[in-house]
Write a protein that holds these residues in place. Sequence first.
Motif, PDB file in Angstrom:
ATOM      1  N   MET A 118      -0.766   4.505  -1.710  1.00 54.87           N
ATOM      2  CA  MET A 118      -0.745   5.070  -2.625  1.00 54.87           C
ATOM      3  C   MET A 118      -2.238   4.347  -3.261  1.00 54.87           C
ATOM      4  O   MET A 118      -2.892   4.857  -4.250  1.00 54.87           O
ATOM      5  N   ASP A 119      -3.614   4.346  -2.142  1.00 59.20           N
ATOM      6  CA  ASP A 119      -4.756   4.257  -2.192  1.00 59.20           C
ATOM      7  C   ASP A 119      -5.536   6.482  -2.342  1.00 59.20           C
ATOM      8  O   ASP A 119      -6.861   6.085  -3.399  1.00 59.20           O
ATOM      9  N   ARG A 120      -4.980   6.311  -2.079  1.00 68.07           N
ATOM     10  CA  ARG A 120      -5.274   8.157  -1.742  1.00 68.07           C
ATOM     11  C   ARG A 120      -4.563   8.914  -3.172  1.00 68.07           C
ATOM     12  O   ARG A 120      -4.511  10.215  -2.839  1.00 68.07           O
TER      13      ARG A 120
ATOM     14  N   ARG B  74       1.127  -1.722   0.014  1.00 71.71           N
ATOM     15  CA  ARG B  74       0.289   0.276  -0.094  1.00 71.71           C
ATOM     16  C   ARG B  74       0.774   1.037  -0.307  1.00 71.71           C
ATOM     17  O   ARG B  74       0.411   2.156  -0.071  1.00 71.71           O
ATOM     18  N   ASP B  75       2.120   1.114   0.309  1.00 69.83           N
ATOM     19  CA  ASP B  75       2.842   2.600   1.087  1.00 69.83           C
ATOM     20  C   ASP B  75       4.023   2.406  -0.111  1.00 69.83           C
ATOM     21  O   ASP B  75       4.782   1.411  -0.750  1.00 69.83           O
ATOM     22  N   LEU B  76       4.301   3.700  -0.917  1.00 72.46           N
ATOM     23  CA  LEU B  76       4.740   3.932  -2.651  1.00 72.46           C
ATOM     24  C   LEU B  76       6.446   3.574  -2.081  1.00 72.46           C
ATOM     25  O   LEU B  76       6.489   2.819  -2.822  1.00 72.46           O
TER      26      LEU B  76
ATOM     27  N   LYS C 126       3.841  16.478  -3.574  1.00 69.66           N
ATOM     28  CA  LYS C 126       2.853  16.500  -3.975  1.00 69.66           C
ATOM     29  C   LYS C 126       1.034  16.016  -3.105  1.00 69.66           C
ATOM     30  O   LYS C 126       0.178  16.976  -3.437  1.00 69.66           O
ATOM     31  N   PHE C 127       1.059  14.970  -3.378  1.00 74.73           N
ATOM     32  CA  PHE C 127      -0.317  14.880  -2.117  1.00 74.73           C
ATOM     33  C   PHE C 127      -0.176  14.370  -1.034  1.00 74.73           C
ATOM     34  O   PHE C 127      -1.204  14.238  -0.237  1.00 74.73           O
TER      35      PHE C 127
ATOM     36  N   TYR D   7       1.050  -1.440  -9.303  1.00 73.14           N
ATOM     37  CA  TYR D   7       0.784  -0.057  -8.877  1.00 73.14           C
ATOM     38  C   TYR D   7       1.083   1.417  -9.070  1.00 73.14           C
ATOM     39  O   TYR D   7       0.531   2.067  -8.638  1.00 73.14           O
ATOM     40  N   ALA D   8       1.969   1.463  -9.698  1.00 75.24           N
ATOM     41  CA  ALA D   8       2.597   2.176 -10.534  1.00 75.24           C
ATOM     42  C   ALA D   8       1.541   2.546 -11.120  1.00 75.24           C
ATOM     43  O   ALA D   8       0.918   4.443 -11.583  1.00 75.24           O
TER      44      ALA D   8
END
Lengths: 321, 224, 484
Positions: free
Chosen positions: C356-358, C294-296, C350-351, C425-426
């Motif tokens: 990664m879900d968000r 889940r974590d980039l 940026k986010f 995922y990417a």
Amino acid sequence: MTGVELDPVEIQVLQDLTILVFAPFVSGAIAHLGARLQGRRGPRVLQPYYDIAKLFRKETLVPEEASWVFLAGPVVAFACYLTVPLLIPVLTQYPLPLGYMGDILGGGFILSLAGFAVALAALESGDPYAQLGSSRAMTFGALIQPSILFVTFTVALVTATDLPYFEAAAVRSSLGQAIAPAHLLAAVAFFLVVLSDTGRIPVETHASTLEFGMIDEARTFEHSGPALALLKWGAAMKQLILYVILINVFAAPWGEAGSRQVGAVLLAIPAFIGKALGVGVIFAVIDNSFSKLRLFKITEFMAVAFLLAVLAVLVLFLGAR
Amino acid sequence: MAALGTSPSTLTDAADVIALLVLLSEFAMLRSSLSRSQVRLYGFQSLCVSVLAGFVAATQHIGELYGLMGLSFVLKVIVVPMVILRLVREVRVDVTASHRLGVATMVLLAIVLSVFGVFVVGRLPVHSHSLPILALGLAAAVILVAFLLVIVRNDVVSQAIGFFSLENGVSVASLVLAAGLPLIVEVAFLFDLLVAVVVFGLLMRVHQGRSRTLSTRALDRLRG
Amino acid sequence: MGAILVAILVAPFVVSLACLKVPLVVAKALSLVSGAASFGLAVALVPSHEVTTALSGWLRVDALSVVFLVAVTFLYAATAVFAVGYIQPGGGAAEVRYSRRFFAGLNLFAWAMAMTPIVNGLALLWVAVEVTTVVSALLVAIGDTDGAAEAAWKYVLIASMGLGIALLATMFMYYAGSTVLGGSYELFYSRLLGAAPRFPPEIVRLSFGLAVLGFGTKMGLVPVHTWLPDAHSEAPTPVSALLSGALLTVSFYAILRFYQVTVRAIGPAFPRDVLLVFGLASLVLAALYLASQRDLKRLLGYSSIEHMGILAIGMSFSAPIAIVGVLLHVLAHAAAKSTAFFGAGNVIRKFGTKDMDRIQGAVGALPLSGPMFLLAILALSAMPPFGIFRSEFLIVEGGLSTRATALSAVLIVLVTLAFFGLSWYASQTLLTPTSDSVAPGEVSPWMAGSMVLGLLALVVLGVHPPAQLSGLLERAAAELGARR
């Protein structure tokens, strides 16, 4: 050389008698000293003799459901305790004729047989505390067995035999052998085994009246009269036998008779009793300096003994290279 | 088999006994339930290691090792235990270390590991002049038990002590294997250890500052 | 030439100390200069055909060292560029202190890693790797969050234990050497390599096994990798890039030094088996875990484990061409992974989240760094025309040339599996439509610009590596004992 030489058989009998006669004395001395350390006057040193004598005069009561095993147990145990001194070096540095009859394991078996007989007798009584005691005694006895085995292995690796006489001879042979790491470890491990097998703190409170903490002591609850006398006497003898192995095999095998001269052999008796009392002092001090472990913590104690015994073997394994 | 009469020299025996004490103190650390006593045991263990270094220095006439002995004594017997003890004192909470296994089980596991370590060393063709081969076997056992200590304990003091005592085990091994190691290298090792100690101390403080405890049970957020 | 080594040894260290005192702008400038200069100096060593030594033999650089030195200094330079944008000026006293410490730590970390391939001898090698551990542990913890504290503790504990084992390995190798070279000697490579054929084989075997286990802990080989994803995800992004691209490879360098001696002493069979086991385990586990992140930054961490596995497997083929491929892979992975982390850094900034879900539509939100991030991910998945494609191609070719066909096939399957995980995922985070609440635009020109460097390097390595570099790789492979 002057003086009368004793027959080996006579010496053998003398060994047995030494244990038989002096065991209550050593027990009494330790109890007395323990009381003194606690600031009490304590029982007389000879009190165990009076106790035993009194018990022999009393009648024997047998529980209704108990069978002959109840009465046979104490006798069998007592017989066992009389057999073991034949195998170990109590008074002499040289092996006596029956010394070859059994090694350390053999002696261990006979002692276990005694414990088994007592446990059976306790089970026969139907008393819950006696049963609890015998089940605990058997459990902890089994747990301490591995340590005894590894101590035996150590002896066997050092002397290429596991006869107690030869280990003692090896220790006597040089000071270096006495402070060799393997020997030290095995000696300390055996010391812990003795601590556990004689029901001393930190495994068991020797003179407690609290049934829940009891192990060995609880087993004699239903016995009375001569049977109880035999049990008490036997327990004292077992203690002295273990001291013999500790002292005359591992810790201080000096002072025993080197010849069959009457004087030498007779002199060995006070020398041995002196050493036993010395060990007794150590045990009394330990009894008064530590607290009893909780029942479930006793396994930790056993683990330490096992650790030391295993290390002794490991040391020999690498030392041999 | 060591037959009667071929008893090795008393000096070697003494070294063996000291090496044994190193291992026994490792076992004691494993079972000890108080962080404080664990730190003290570590100090004692380091003392034994220093004595061994002095022993090798004296018997092998390696003057440099005396310097190393002194350094490691000051560092590992005095400074490190003092620093950690102060940390433990400051925290005031849960100074009792935690076990994941029963003590007897742990000790039995450790015994198995020790036996493994000693047997592995027993198969190696190592012939050391400085210390008996037994010391190497015991060092291997110390290292393995240190790993067990780190794994079964979940508080930062125990884990740090586990690492430091692992380093003690490696020190003993290096006394057997590499007594002649050049001084500059030895000093570099020791310096590194010093830095590591500082970092451990720092992180322990960070951890304590953030979670008000020395237990690692809170450290389960990152997984997967 | 020796002066170059001394310069690389001194410059970052001095800069690191200076960063604690000077204003932030100067610290940034110093870091940039130091990074670029170190890289330039390292590149200057590439054409050299002989072994360079300095400081009476304590520093020594051969072709193998140069390969890793180039990788480390390249990352140093690129990370310095990224960090200039990552650390923003202003803020209160706490922020100023943080940025000072950050730049001091960054330079010190780079210094320690640059030192590792330069120092001569297994002992100093260990010392240098240990220094990288303590410095990087502090850098991981610098964020002062719960996650950072946890990750740093795990990292320093596990890596230190591993290095304890590595120290033991060094001692055993010293002992093996002392049976030939006598009681007291320096653990210099040349002496060890000269005497290696007469070393006792059991000791060398044990030493190599321990070295792979010990240094492998820092390299992130399964099953001693457990600190890696945590540390990579919780560290500040520039530190993650350095950890993944440089620190892991430097640890691999340490293993290669042991490999070098071991192959001389007992031949390639034993080291091959050991590396194969660790490499396969790493590749399998990483390929599986890549599919469930889940974590980039964690995702990229597992990708690092995958690539370390590829390096180990490539070495286990022990064909010259595979070893050349492995060394090229070291360079290409350093460039690709740092670029990817920089891209992740841009996205996260940026986010405002690593989850990664968000993160949706990063390519739309970040007009420059978004696409470049995508390219970096493709490069990591061994797409042509990037360097990793070439290096993995060489490794597989080497595997086929030694008739390790089945293994090569397994390698390809696992790499493909990893590719699916990574690119799935990417694409979820990058190629989805951008929500209106996010205004398109770059976070920082420095942070975007740093990615150009890596992509450029990847294309150069992939399309046409300079002849000088190919020569260097071949010389290094020869030093590793590759059969001709």
